[in-house]
Design a protein around this motif. Structure first.
Motif, PDB file in Angstrom:
ATOM      1  N   ASN A 151       5.855  -4.837  10.050  1.00  0.00           N
ATOM      2  CA  ASN A 151       6.063  -3.447  10.718  1.00  0.00           C
ATOM      3  C   ASN A 151       6.984  -3.410  11.881  1.00  0.00           C
ATOM      4  O   ASN A 151       6.861  -2.701  12.730  1.00  0.00           O
ATOM      5  N   GLN A 165      -0.638  -8.008   6.840  1.00  0.00           N
ATOM      6  CA  GLN A 165       0.260  -6.794   6.305  1.00  0.00           C
ATOM      7  C   GLN A 165      -1.002  -5.763   5.777  1.00  0.00           C
ATOM      8  O   GLN A 165      -1.169  -4.625   5.988  1.00  0.00           O
ATOM      9  N   VAL A 166      -1.516  -6.370   4.929  1.00  0.00           N
ATOM     10  CA  VAL A 166      -2.868  -5.598   4.180  1.00  0.00           C
ATOM     11  C   VAL A 166      -3.843  -5.088   4.996  1.00  0.00           C
ATOM     12  O   VAL A 166      -4.302  -3.881   4.990  1.00  0.00           O
ATOM     13  N   GLU A 184      -2.550  -2.146   7.364  1.00  0.00           N
ATOM     14  CA  GLU A 184      -2.342  -1.016   6.360  1.00  0.00           C
ATOM     15  C   GLU A 184      -3.902  -0.228   6.234  1.00  0.00           C
ATOM     16  O   GLU A 184      -3.985   0.727   6.172  1.00  0.00           O
ATOM     17  N   ASN A 185      -4.745  -1.340   5.824  1.00  0.00           N
ATOM     18  CA  ASN A 185      -6.405  -0.885   5.614  1.00  0.00           C
ATOM     19  C   ASN A 185      -6.789  -0.123   6.993  1.00  0.00           C
ATOM     20  O   ASN A 185      -7.352   0.757   6.885  1.00  0.00           O
ATOM     21  N   ARG A 214      -4.978   1.433   9.159  1.00  0.00           N
ATOM     22  CA  ARG A 214      -4.226   2.770   9.519  1.00  0.00           C
ATOM     23  C   ARG A 214      -4.871   3.666   8.288  1.00  0.00           C
ATOM     24  O   ARG A 214      -5.135   5.034   8.497  1.00  0.00           O
ATOM     25  N   ASN A 215      -5.363   3.157   7.134  1.00  0.00           N
ATOM     26  CA  ASN A 215      -5.954   3.955   6.042  1.00  0.00           C
ATOM     27  C   ASN A 215      -7.367   3.867   6.004  1.00  0.00           C
ATOM     28  O   ASN A 215      -7.989   4.573   5.044  1.00  0.00           O
ATOM     29  N   GLN A 250     -12.694  -0.524  10.767  1.00  0.00           N
ATOM     30  CA  GLN A 250     -11.607   0.005   9.787  1.00  0.00           C
ATOM     31  C   GLN A 250     -12.029   1.243   9.077  1.00  0.00           C
ATOM     32  O   GLN A 250     -11.175   2.104   9.192  1.00  0.00           O
ATOM     33  N   ARG A 261      -5.134   5.269  14.624  1.00  0.00           N
ATOM     34  CA  ARG A 261      -3.628   5.004  14.368  1.00  0.00           C
ATOM     35  C   ARG A 261      -3.424   3.605  14.951  1.00  0.00           C
ATOM     36  O   ARG A 261      -3.605   3.274  16.128  1.00  0.00           O
ATOM     37  N   ASP A 321       0.291   1.785  14.644  1.00  0.00           N
ATOM     38  CA  ASP A 321       1.653   1.380  13.894  1.00  0.00           C
ATOM     39  C   ASP A 321       2.350   0.177  14.732  1.00  0.00           C
ATOM     40  O   ASP A 321       3.376   0.048  14.358  1.00  0.00           O
TER      41      ASP A 321
END
Length: 458
Positions: free
Chosen positions: A44, A105-106, A109-110, A112-113, A128, A133, A135
């Motif tokens: 990131n 990384q996963v 990303e999870n 964030r989502n 989670q 946010r 980043d």
């Protein structure tokens, strides 16, 4: 032939020298200048590698974390807000040695989502799902930074000033807006450095093989200590191995020790008490108040919070033979708590004052528009946005963040809803009701029969 032999010999000497340099690393302390270390893997971030010198000229905070550390994951949201607040003046850089670059990384990303990563503790999965946010970049597969800044646990923070000098080695609590702003203005802060026990392992029983101190061989034990500043976190660990069954709770208040014990001993009560930050499901005999305070709910000056920790937080460990299960261990923990703190505790249904969330008309003003799901709570918890969520999420926020009686959902509404609320403060019940009226919702007083955790001093 001569050239080849010398090349091989030269490469061997280089490898020997590199190995010696690694083994000769001296952990850095406050006042030391950080060498220009190479960071071979960072995610990131605009580049896949970096050097410590890339961050010269700004305040650098190394945030050592792990995906299995609940306080670490919670802290990432706050760290991200601080990074965005101060922009290029600082760089908060998470660092982890756990897992691969792809796994981390996963996970991020999870995060964030708002997706769940299977196999993690349920508390991390809940974080989670709640989302937020994050980043921030992160150093991954770290093998070097942890040697220069060893720690007994996570989260672990290293403060490095714009000239590359270590100015603090702390836990996560001092990483605040006020402290960062003060440093950027040139003020010198005197952080209390960790007194860390090198190599402390959460998955190893306390004091075994020098883990946290000297100890004796034992078959079973339960142990209480006061606040332990050599353990760099507030948290818990549950283990079942071929050698032992173990509960370990680090630097936790009496109220949270009881809440955690009852949550796991009585699964039907778990959701009600596990995240009861304001003790709405705990009843204490007002004539015999508990001698210890729970965690403060509002920002507290560092010196006051330090005094609070010393007088109100405890460590508890229970180690049993492996024939015992975790479901058998937690009732034993409750018995230990009752004996040690001289408290009578029980789970009992009581008639208590509640606020029932109800609909005031048949007009549906809350049905989701179904565009995007959104779960957002402002830093001060006075502004909330729920889009595409059931009303249970709103009630959960009321109980977690609002200084008011326990709320229950009696709307009978089962569809997904969109609700936006802004309050002058989270204790203003009338302001909350006015905002709910805009959606034809209200909070009405009720006497409810609820299971309560009842504590009374012996």
């Amino acid at each position: 032939m001569f050239s080849i032999k010398w090349n091989v010999l030269f490469m061997g000497l280089l490898l020997q020298a590199a190995g010696f340099a690694q083994s000769a690393i001296r952990p850095l302390q406050v006042g030391d200048t950080v060498p220009n270390l190479f960071i071979p893997k960072i995610i990131n971030y605009p580049t896949a590698t970096a050097h410590i010198s890339d961050f010269r000229g700004k305040l650098l905070v190394l945030d050592f974390w792990s995906i299995y550390c609940v306080p670490c994951v919670e802290g990432l949201f706050r760290m991200d807000k601080l990074q965005r607040a101060f922009g290029d003046a600082i760089r908060i850089l998470p660092v982890t040695d756990y897992g691969t670059a792809q796994q981390n990384q996963v996970f991020l990303e999870n995060l964030r989502n708002r997706k769940t990563t299977k196999g993690l503790p349920s508390e991390v999965e809940d974080i989670q799902h709640a989302g937020g946010r994050v980043d921030l970049p992160s150093v991954v597969e770290d093998t070097l930074l942890k040697k220069y800044f060893p720690s007994s646990g996570y989260p672990h923070e290293v403060w490095i000033d714009k000239n590359g000098v270590v100015i603090g080695i702390t836990d996560q609590d001092p990483v605040t807006w006020d402290n960062i702003a003060a440093i950027l203005k040139g003020k010198k802060l005197h952080f209390t450095s960790h007194k860390l026990a090198d190599g402390f392992q959460y998955r190893t029983p306390l004091f075994v093989h020098g883990n946290g101190g000297a100890g004796n061989v034992f078959l079973s034990r339960s142990m209480f200590t006061g606040y332990n500043d050599s353990i760099n976190s507030i948290g818990f660990q549950r283990d079942t191995t071929p050698a032992f069954t173990r509960l370990f709770h680090a630097n936790t208040s009496l109220q949270r020790l009881y809440a955690l014990a009852y949550a796991w001993a009585y699964p039907s009560f778990q959701q009600a008490i596990l995240y009861d930050r304001m003790d709405k499901r705990i009843l204490v005999d007002e004539h015999k108040p508990l001698p210890y305070r729970n965690f403060p709910l509002t920002a507290t000056p560092s010196d006051v919070y330090e005094e609070f920790k010393q007088h109100n937080l405890f460590c508890y460990e229970l180690v049993l033979p492996p024939t015992f299960t975790l479901s058998q261990a937690y009732p034993m923990m409750i018995q230990d708590l009752d004996r040690f703190f001289r408290v009578n505790s029980k789970l009992e249904t009581r008639q208590v004052h509640c606020l029932a969330l109800v609909r005031t008309s048949a007009i549906d003003k809350i049905h989701t528009k179904g565009i995007d799901t959104l779960y957002k709570v402002s830093k001060n918890e006075q502004e909330i946005h729920f889009h595409g969520y059931e009303l249970g999420s709103l009630v959960y926020w009321m109980n977690f963040s609002c200084a008011m009686p326990f709320a229950i959902d009696q709307t009978g509404y089962t569809l997904k809803a969109d609700i936006d609320i802004t309050l002058p403060n989270t204790g203003d019940l009338e302001a909350l009701r006015r905002r709910l009226h805009e959606y034809d919702l209200d909070l009405v007083d009720k006497q409810c029969a609820l299971p309560m955790l009842v504590l009374s001093v012996q």
